[in-house]
Design a protein around this motif. Structure first.
Motif, PDB file in Angstrom:
ATOM      1  N   MET A   1       0.844  -1.206   0.000  1.00  0.00           N
ATOM      2  CA  MET A   1       0.000   0.000   0.000  1.00  0.00           C
ATOM      3  C   MET A   1       0.870   1.242   0.000  1.00  0.00           C
ATOM      4  N   SER A   2       0.507   2.204  -0.830  1.00  0.00           N
ATOM      5  CA  SER A   2       1.203   3.478  -0.857  1.00  0.00           C
ATOM      6  C   SER A   2       0.562   4.424   0.143  1.00  0.00           C
ATOM      7  N   ILE A   3       1.372   5.294   0.721  1.00  0.00           N
ATOM      8  CA  ILE A   3       0.814   6.274   1.650  1.00  0.00           C
ATOM      9  C   ILE A   3      -0.025   7.307   0.905  1.00  0.00           C
ATOM     10  N   ALA A   4       0.292   7.554  -0.366  1.00  0.00           N
ATOM     11  CA  ALA A   4      -0.497   8.491  -1.163  1.00  0.00           C
ATOM     12  C   ALA A   4      -1.908   7.941  -1.344  1.00  0.00           C
ATOM     13  N   GLY A   5      -2.873   8.717  -0.933  1.00  0.00           N
ATOM     14  CA  GLY A   5      -4.264   8.305  -1.036  1.00  0.00           C
ATOM     15  C   GLY A   5      -4.768   7.479   0.130  1.00  0.00           C
ATOM     16  N   ALA A   6      -3.877   7.069   1.039  1.00  0.00           N
ATOM     17  CA  ALA A   6      -4.293   6.277   2.194  1.00  0.00           C
ATOM     18  C   ALA A   6      -5.092   7.134   3.164  1.00  0.00           C
ATOM     19  N   ARG A   7      -6.127   6.526   3.758  1.00  0.00           N
ATOM     20  CA  ARG A   7      -6.929   7.219   4.760  1.00  0.00           C
ATOM     21  C   ARG A   7      -6.251   7.066   6.115  1.00  0.00           C
ATOM     22  N   CYS A   8      -5.792   8.180   6.664  1.00  0.00           N
ATOM     23  CA  CYS A   8      -5.012   8.161   7.898  1.00  0.00           C
ATOM     24  C   CYS A   8      -5.698   8.994   8.970  1.00  0.00           C
ATOM     25  N   LEU A   9      -5.751   8.452  10.174  1.00  0.00           N
ATOM     26  CA  LEU A   9      -6.273   9.169  11.331  1.00  0.00           C
ATOM     27  C   LEU A   9      -5.152   9.319  12.349  1.00  0.00           C
ATOM     28  N   VAL A  10      -4.925  10.547  12.792  1.00  0.00           N
ATOM     29  CA  VAL A  10      -3.886  10.823  13.781  1.00  0.00           C
ATOM     30  C   VAL A  10      -4.561  11.160  15.105  1.00  0.00           C
ATOM     31  N   LEU A  11      -4.529  10.232  16.047  1.00  0.00           N
ATOM     32  CA  LEU A  11      -5.074  10.458  17.383  1.00  0.00           C
ATOM     33  C   LEU A  11      -4.051  11.243  18.190  1.00  0.00           C
TER      34      LEU A  11
ATOM     35  N   ALA B   1     -14.432   5.060  18.361  1.00  0.00           N
ATOM     36  CA  ALA B   1     -14.858   3.975  17.476  1.00  0.00           C
ATOM     37  C   ALA B   1     -15.366   4.517  16.147  1.00  0.00           C
ATOM     38  N   GLN B   2     -16.090   5.613  16.201  1.00  0.00           N
ATOM     39  CA  GLN B   2     -16.600   6.214  14.967  1.00  0.00           C
ATOM     40  C   GLN B   2     -15.456   6.760  14.116  1.00  0.00           C
ATOM     41  N   ALA B   3     -14.474   7.381  14.757  1.00  0.00           N
ATOM     42  CA  ALA B   3     -13.377   8.002  14.021  1.00  0.00           C
ATOM     43  C   ALA B   3     -12.474   6.968  13.352  1.00  0.00           C
ATOM     44  N   VAL B   4     -12.215   5.829  14.014  1.00  0.00           N
ATOM     45  CA  VAL B   4     -11.262   4.852  13.471  1.00  0.00           C
ATOM     46  C   VAL B   4     -11.888   3.949  12.413  1.00  0.00           C
TER      47      VAL B   4
ATOM     48  N   ILE C   1      -4.919   3.576   8.102  1.00  0.00           N
ATOM     49  CA  ILE C   1      -3.858   3.650   9.109  1.00  0.00           C
ATOM     50  C   ILE C   1      -4.315   4.568  10.237  1.00  0.00           C
ATOM     51  N   VAL C   2      -4.232   4.084  11.455  1.00  0.00           N
ATOM     52  CA  VAL C   2      -4.492   4.904  12.634  1.00  0.00           C
ATOM     53  C   VAL C   2      -3.189   5.075  13.397  1.00  0.00           C
ATOM     54  N   TYR C   3      -2.833   6.306  13.661  1.00  0.00           N
ATOM     55  CA  TYR C   3      -1.631   6.625  14.440  1.00  0.00           C
ATOM     56  C   TYR C   3      -2.062   6.970  15.868  1.00  0.00           C
ATOM     57  N   HIS C   4      -1.559   6.214  16.808  1.00  0.00           N
ATOM     58  CA  HIS C   4      -1.931   6.415  18.213  1.00  0.00           C
ATOM     59  C   HIS C   4      -0.824   7.193  18.923  1.00  0.00           C
ATOM     60  N   LEU C   5      -1.086   8.494  19.132  1.00  0.00           N
ATOM     61  CA  LEU C   5      -0.118   9.374  19.793  1.00  0.00           C
ATOM     62  C   LEU C   5      -0.637   9.890  21.121  1.00  0.00           C
ATOM     63  N   LEU C   6      -1.809   9.435  21.530  1.00  0.00           N
ATOM     64  CA  LEU C   6      -2.421   9.918  22.764  1.00  0.00           C
ATOM     65  C   LEU C   6      -1.889   9.157  23.964  1.00  0.00           C
ATOM     66  N   GLY C   7      -2.007   9.782  25.136  1.00  0.00           N
ATOM     67  CA  GLY C   7      -1.715   8.998  26.321  1.00  0.00           C
ATOM     68  C   GLY C   7      -1.148   9.725  27.506  1.00  0.00           C
TER      69      GLY C   7
ATOM     70  N   ARG D   1      -9.219  -0.042  24.711  1.00  0.00           N
ATOM     71  CA  ARG D   1     -10.503   0.120  24.014  1.00  0.00           C
ATOM     72  C   ARG D   1     -10.270   0.569  22.569  1.00  0.00           C
ATOM     73  N   LEU D   2      -9.254   1.387  22.367  1.00  0.00           N
ATOM     74  CA  LEU D   2      -8.909   1.809  21.011  1.00  0.00           C
ATOM     75  C   LEU D   2      -8.520   0.609  20.147  1.00  0.00           C
ATOM     76  N   ILE D   3      -7.680  -0.268  20.680  1.00  0.00           N
ATOM     77  CA  ILE D   3      -7.257  -1.453  19.921  1.00  0.00           C
ATOM     78  C   ILE D   3      -8.474  -2.294  19.550  1.00  0.00           C
ATOM     79  N   GLU D   4      -9.372  -2.467  20.509  1.00  0.00           N
ATOM     80  CA  GLU D   4     -10.595  -3.238  20.237  1.00  0.00           C
ATOM     81  C   GLU D   4     -11.439  -2.554  19.160  1.00  0.00           C
ATOM     82  N   ALA D   5     -11.539  -1.221  19.220  1.00  0.00           N
ATOM     83  CA  ALA D   5     -12.330  -0.484  18.239  1.00  0.00           C
ATOM     84  C   ALA D   5     -11.711  -0.580  16.849  1.00  0.00           C
ATOM     85  N   CYS D   6     -10.395  -0.525  16.773  1.00  0.00           N
ATOM     86  CA  CYS D   6      -9.712  -0.644  15.481  1.00  0.00           C
ATOM     87  C   CYS D   6      -9.957  -2.025  14.871  1.00  0.00           C
ATOM     88  N   ARG D   7      -9.876  -3.045  15.692  1.00  0.00           N
ATOM     89  CA  ARG D   7     -10.118  -4.402  15.188  1.00  0.00           C
ATOM     90  C   ARG D   7     -11.564  -4.539  14.716  1.00  0.00           C
TER      91      ARG D   7
END
Length: 319
Positions: free
Chosen positions: A1-11, A63-66, A71-77, A101-107
């Protein structure tokens, strides 16, 4: 997969790493959304960035956002290392449980990959001086912050084992550069520059001989972009410069850059949360992803000082 055009969420897209990562992803052609609390300086966020206002503890919003993201980037914490030991339970509630809970929501939501920003500076704990730490080194964190980061790694490993969940963990060294909150109790480079530029004393905890691995934020963001589409067999990587600098040397470089005398340094009592030595070995990510740090230390320091000056001037003029 190329990063160009990929749907990415940055938490955590409104934080230091998040802002820089969002910019790097957009520059690479990804479709990017941010989630979390917006930064006070709204101009820090690119105008073409889609945004979700939300809290890490809001499981339904997460859950709605992911859902459906490539690709989901998890930077929160949680808090910062120095504060986490005061209330370990608060870090569990505020960071570890939402991460699970985030991991469960992503799955459940069909996320293609989760990239987790762990902490190379805290998960290993005390190590032998002079040794560049590899990914298979013992992990004995001495802060609740580091314990929680390591626990998230373990849960990601569990979900990989049980469900084939696609995750990449990046153990990031000590980042510095533009958009770092210089007045937080974390980030020696930004804090030292901000105090020096404001004409204030520069504080050092202890004797200043603690050794850290400092990495410019552009290099961190580049590693995270690359990790989003990595297709090899590894899943846990150090992201560092491989070079160590004492806190005293960092502050002395700041003073030299700004033409300030070294008597501006003020020593405070040492802290139990500070491991004496931490330098990461980034060879694995170099072999697997072709990533290597590209920003020279002095050049990065100059660029960070320039950004802080411009930011300060903008505030004075109201720009």
């Amino acid at each position: 997969m190329s990063i160009a055009g990929a749907r990415c969420l940055v938490l955590g897209g409104g934080g230091f790493l998040g802002i820089n990562l969002c910019r790097a992803l957009l520059a690479a052609g990804a479709e990017v959304a941010g989630y979390g609390r917006r930064p006070h300086d709204r101009s820090a966020l690119p105008s073409d960035l889609r945004w979700y206002d939300g809290d890490f503890a809001d499981h339904a919003a997460i859950a709605q956002a992911v859902g459906g993201q490539d690709i989901v980037y998890h930077l929160l914490g949680g808090s910062v290392p120095a504060q986490s030991n005061a209330e370990p339970a608060a870090d569990v509630v505020g960071s570890l449980l939402p991460s699970l809970r985030l991991i469960e929501a992503c799955r459940a939501g069909g996320t293609g990959r989760l990239v987790f920003a762990s902490s190379g500076g805290t998960v290993y704990g005390p190590t032998l001086p002079g040794i560049r730490i590899t990914e298979d080194a013992p992990t004995n964190p001495i802060t609740a912050y580091g314990i929680n980061k390591l626990a998230v790694e373990k849960y990601l490993g569990l979900f990989r084992h049980l469900h084939g969940f696609d995750a990449v963990v990046l153990r990031v060294a000590n980042p510095y550069g533009p958009f770092q909150h210089a007045r937080r109790a974390q980030g020696v480079v930004g804090t030292a520059l901000a105090h020096a530029l404001a004409g204030e004393p520069i504080e050092i905890w202890g004797d200043g001989l603690v050794v850290r691995d400092y990495l410019h934020i552009d290099d961190v963001a580049a590693a995270m972009v690359t990790a989003g589409t990595y297709d090899g067999g590894q899943w846990l990587f150090n992201v560092g410069s491989g070079q160590g600098r004492t806190v005293r040397a960092v502050v002395e470089d700041v003073c030299a850059l700004l033409g300030l005398p070294r008597d501006r340094i003020v020593h405070r009592p040492g802290r139990a949360v500070d491991v004496p030595y931490n330098v990461l070995n980034p060879d694995l990510i170099g072999r697997e992803m072709g990533w290597a740090p590209s920003v020279d230390w002095q050049a990065g320091l100059v660029a960070t000082a320039r950004w802080l000056r411009e930011r300060s001037a903008g505030r004075r003029t109201g720009a």
